[in-house]
Motif scaffolding. Structure first.
Motif, PDB file in Angstrom:
ATOM      1  N   THR A 244      -8.044  -0.167  -0.337  1.00 62.75           N
ATOM      2  CA  THR A 244      -8.974   0.580  -0.361  1.00 62.75           C
ATOM      3  C   THR A 244     -10.424   0.172  -0.587  1.00 62.75           C
ATOM      4  O   THR A 244     -11.205   0.277   0.048  1.00 62.75           O
TER       5      THR A 244
ATOM      6  N   SER B  97      -9.296   7.313   0.446  1.00 67.05           N
ATOM      7  CA  SER B  97      -9.063   7.929   1.844  1.00 67.05           C
ATOM      8  C   SER B  97      -9.311   9.432   1.680  1.00 67.05           C
ATOM      9  O   SER B  97      -9.196   9.849   0.785  1.00 67.05           O
TER      10      SER B  97
ATOM     11  N   GLN C 220      -3.889   0.021   9.478  1.00 66.85           N
ATOM     12  CA  GLN C 220      -2.954  -0.668   8.489  1.00 66.85           C
ATOM     13  C   GLN C 220      -2.354  -1.465   9.158  1.00 66.85           C
ATOM     14  O   GLN C 220      -1.831  -1.413  10.404  1.00 66.85           O
TER      15      GLN C 220
ATOM     16  N   ALA D  41      -0.142   4.144   1.205  1.00 60.03           N
ATOM     17  CA  ALA D  41      -0.598   5.043   2.350  1.00 60.03           C
ATOM     18  C   ALA D  41       0.525   5.566   3.388  1.00 60.03           C
ATOM     19  O   ALA D  41       0.775   6.488   3.994  1.00 60.03           O
TER      20      ALA D  41
ATOM     21  N   SER E 278      -2.003  -2.771  -1.988  1.00 62.88           N
ATOM     22  CA  SER E 278      -1.968  -3.738  -0.770  1.00 62.88           C
ATOM     23  C   SER E 278      -1.926  -4.954  -0.861  1.00 62.88           C
ATOM     24  O   SER E 278      -0.912  -5.723  -0.426  1.00 62.88           O
TER      25      SER E 278
ATOM     26  N   ASP F  17      -3.255  -1.846   3.622  1.00 64.42           N
ATOM     27  CA  ASP F  17      -4.520  -1.071   4.219  1.00 64.42           C
ATOM     28  C   ASP F  17      -5.264  -1.610   5.440  1.00 64.42           C
ATOM     29  O   ASP F  17      -5.780  -1.029   6.093  1.00 64.42           O
TER      30      ASP F  17
ATOM     31  N   ALA G 211       0.774  -1.142  -0.134  1.00 61.57           N
ATOM     32  CA  ALA G 211       0.116   0.059  -0.049  1.00 61.57           C
ATOM     33  C   ALA G 211       0.848   1.167  -0.131  1.00 61.57           C
ATOM     34  O   ALA G 211       1.958   1.390   0.800  1.00 61.57           O
TER      35      ALA G 211
END
Length: 523
Positions: A297, A377, A422, A41, A107, A160, A39
């Motif tokens: 997501t 997100s 996460q 993020a 992810s 995630d 991921a």
């Protein structure tokens, strides 16, 4: 089988004997090489952590240039002299560490390849493929030539949601082929999993749909009269969808927008598309800018709204497009990845294209104008850059869920439902996973990349007109604890968790952390 990669060359480290440090260019000696995937993020948190842990002035950053306007969208790397006083327990003083991060595929690439001990494509930086020119502060690296990439096992995975959610509807599609389900027994026997940060997700809608929802809900008296259409600077003026309405849409159960009845006063119901923004629509079919299977997501939305794959009989997310009756579900690459949008930027384009009647993202070939919803997100479309400066926004806005705005404060208070924890994961040492210095560094990354001091700086970019959103440090991680009143600016920490005992499962309802002194909630 994976082993620690320690270069026999130690020349660059020796140069530091006099206390002098230099940024590490592509040809510098590598003492420890680490390969990560998954991921996106956590990428900014990892980068911020390396800025802390590296000897001052020694960090160089590398980003792929496959898309010149989005460098690093697929791959990045961090190369520096690591300060061994900040990462204790290393076998070498101030080693040169090269940390590769593949973000391509999201992810699922931080889960399935680790389970299968499978080599995947990573970016090299020493093939003459990386160069740095002003005004960039980083190297741009090509991916197109032989030797620019390498097949390699990942030491670290990032996702995630917890790894065992990547089954059923969440199992990725690669090259048109559905990949094997990840099982709970595989995760428990093969992986060490560490919670990373909480991340707030939301339901974005095209700007024309946002104004129509406002118009209709003002007509019903559900939001104050006089709210400016399109305004999201006042949470009271934001329209809301219920969890059940979102679930019905994401499952494809609502074909067109006039299935929503707007009752005002007596028993009569107005057509929803008669409200503001409805007259310019190509048609009233629902459009859904969902993500592909394997996206974290998409996986979190499936869990939060559809309880999938949390129970055997869970509702499935929509997985087909019906051009005649709706819903319309475009794809960025149907043949390779299945239906949906491959990345968050594709969702950006999908929503803006349906709002504006354009086809920037390639999923709106008829240049139609439709009301669309998506999954994103709260990192996206805040109108702020990483320095807090104002930037242009796409023509979509986030809505409230169950009457609560998607802010850190509402999540921490237990009022806003769409958030997950996460994870970082790696193979256990007993099955060929990292040991020694590599494991020491991974444990440091997992412990500190999501600490409050880093998270609060990352959240500057996610300050929406309606309030602060983004990441939350976890009270289950070390000494973190939520403050009261909640302090998004200085201590964005949450006392709620999906973790029970040693097990994290984002299918669970989040409950308060029972650790002494942390079982407190805002009312």
């Amino acid at each position: 089988m994976k082993f620690n990669r320690l270069s026999v060359a130690m020349a660059a480290t020796a140069l530091l004997g006099a206390g002098e440090a230099f940024a590490l260019a592509p040809g510098a000696a590598v003492d420890i090489e680490i390969w990560a995937s998954g991921a996106t993020a956590q990428d900014k948190g990892v980068e911020a952590l390396f800025s802390e842990l590296c000897v001052a002035g020694s960090l160089d950053i590398y980003r792929d240039n496959a898309n010149a306007s989005k460098p690093g969208a697929q791959h990045s790397a961090y190369f520096c002299t690591l300060d061994s006083t900040k990462v204790t327990g290393l076998s070498t003083v101030n080693p040169n560490v090269l940390f590769h991060k593949r973000s391509q595929g999201g992810s699922a690439q931080g889960v399935t390849p680790l389970i299968l001990d499978q080599a995947i494509t990573h970016m090299q930086i020493n093939n003459g493929n990386c160069s740095k020119t002003a005004p960039d502060s980083f190297y741009r690296c090509t991916l197109a030539n032989a030797g620019d990439t390498i097949l390699h096992e990942s030491d670290l995975g990032v996702s995630d949601v917890n790894p065992d959610l990547f089954r059923g509807a969440n199992a990725p599609i690669e090259g048109g082929v559905k990949q094997p389900n990840v099982t709970t027994s595989q995760v428990s026997s093969l992986l060490d999993v560490t919670p990373a940060a909480g991340l707030v997700f939301g339901i974005p809608v095209t700007l024309s749909l946002y104004t129509a929802l406002q118009d209709a809900q003002m007509d019903q008296g559900r939001i104050p009269a006089g709210c400016a259409l399109g305004d999201d600077s006042n949470p009271d003026c934001m329209p809301s969808l219920s969890s059940e309405q979102v679930a019905s849409l994401l499952a494809g159960k609502v074909q067109n927008w006039n299935r929503f009845k707007v009752q005002v006063g007596g028993a009569s119901s107005d057509f929803f598309t008669s409200y503001s923004g409805g007259m310019g629509l190509t048609d009233n079919k629902v459009a859904i800018c969902r993500r592909v299977d394997g996206s974290g997501t998409q996986a979190q939305a499936n869990a939060v709204f559809l309880n999938n794959p949390c129970m055997a009989s869970a509702v499935l997310p929509v997985a087909s497009s019906n051009a005649l009756s709706g819903p319309i579900v475009p794809s960025t690459n149907l043949a390779l990845n299945g239906i949906g949008q491959s990345g968050s930027g594709d969702v950006d384009n999908c929503l803006a294209d349906f709002n504006d009647g354009t086809n920037t993202g390639g999923g709106n070939s008829g240049n139609s104008k439709r009301w669309a919803i998506g999954i994103q997100s709260l990192e996206k479309n805040s109108g702020k850059d990483k320095n807090g400066n104002s930037i242009a926004r796409k023509n979509y806005r986030f809505v409230k869920i169950d009457g609560a705005a998607p802010t850190l404060a509402e999540v921490a208070a237990g009022r806003y439902p769409d958030w997950v924890e996460q994870t970082f994961q790696w193979r256990k040492a007993s099955v060929g996973g990292p040991t020694g210095d590599v494991l020491t560094i991974l444990q440091k990354v997992a412990q500190d990349a999501s600490k409050p001091s880093i998270v609060k700086d990352l959240n500057v970019e996610f300050n929406h007109p309606f309030g602060q959103s983004g990441f939350l440090a976890l009270s289950t991680n070390g000494t973190n604890a939520q403050t009261f009143p909640f302090d998004a600016a200085n201590n964005p920490t949450i006392n709620l968790t999906h973790k029970q005992g040693a097990s994290l499962d984002n299918c669970r309802a989040p409950v308060v952390n029972t650790t002494s002194g942390k079982n407190l909630l805002d009312l």
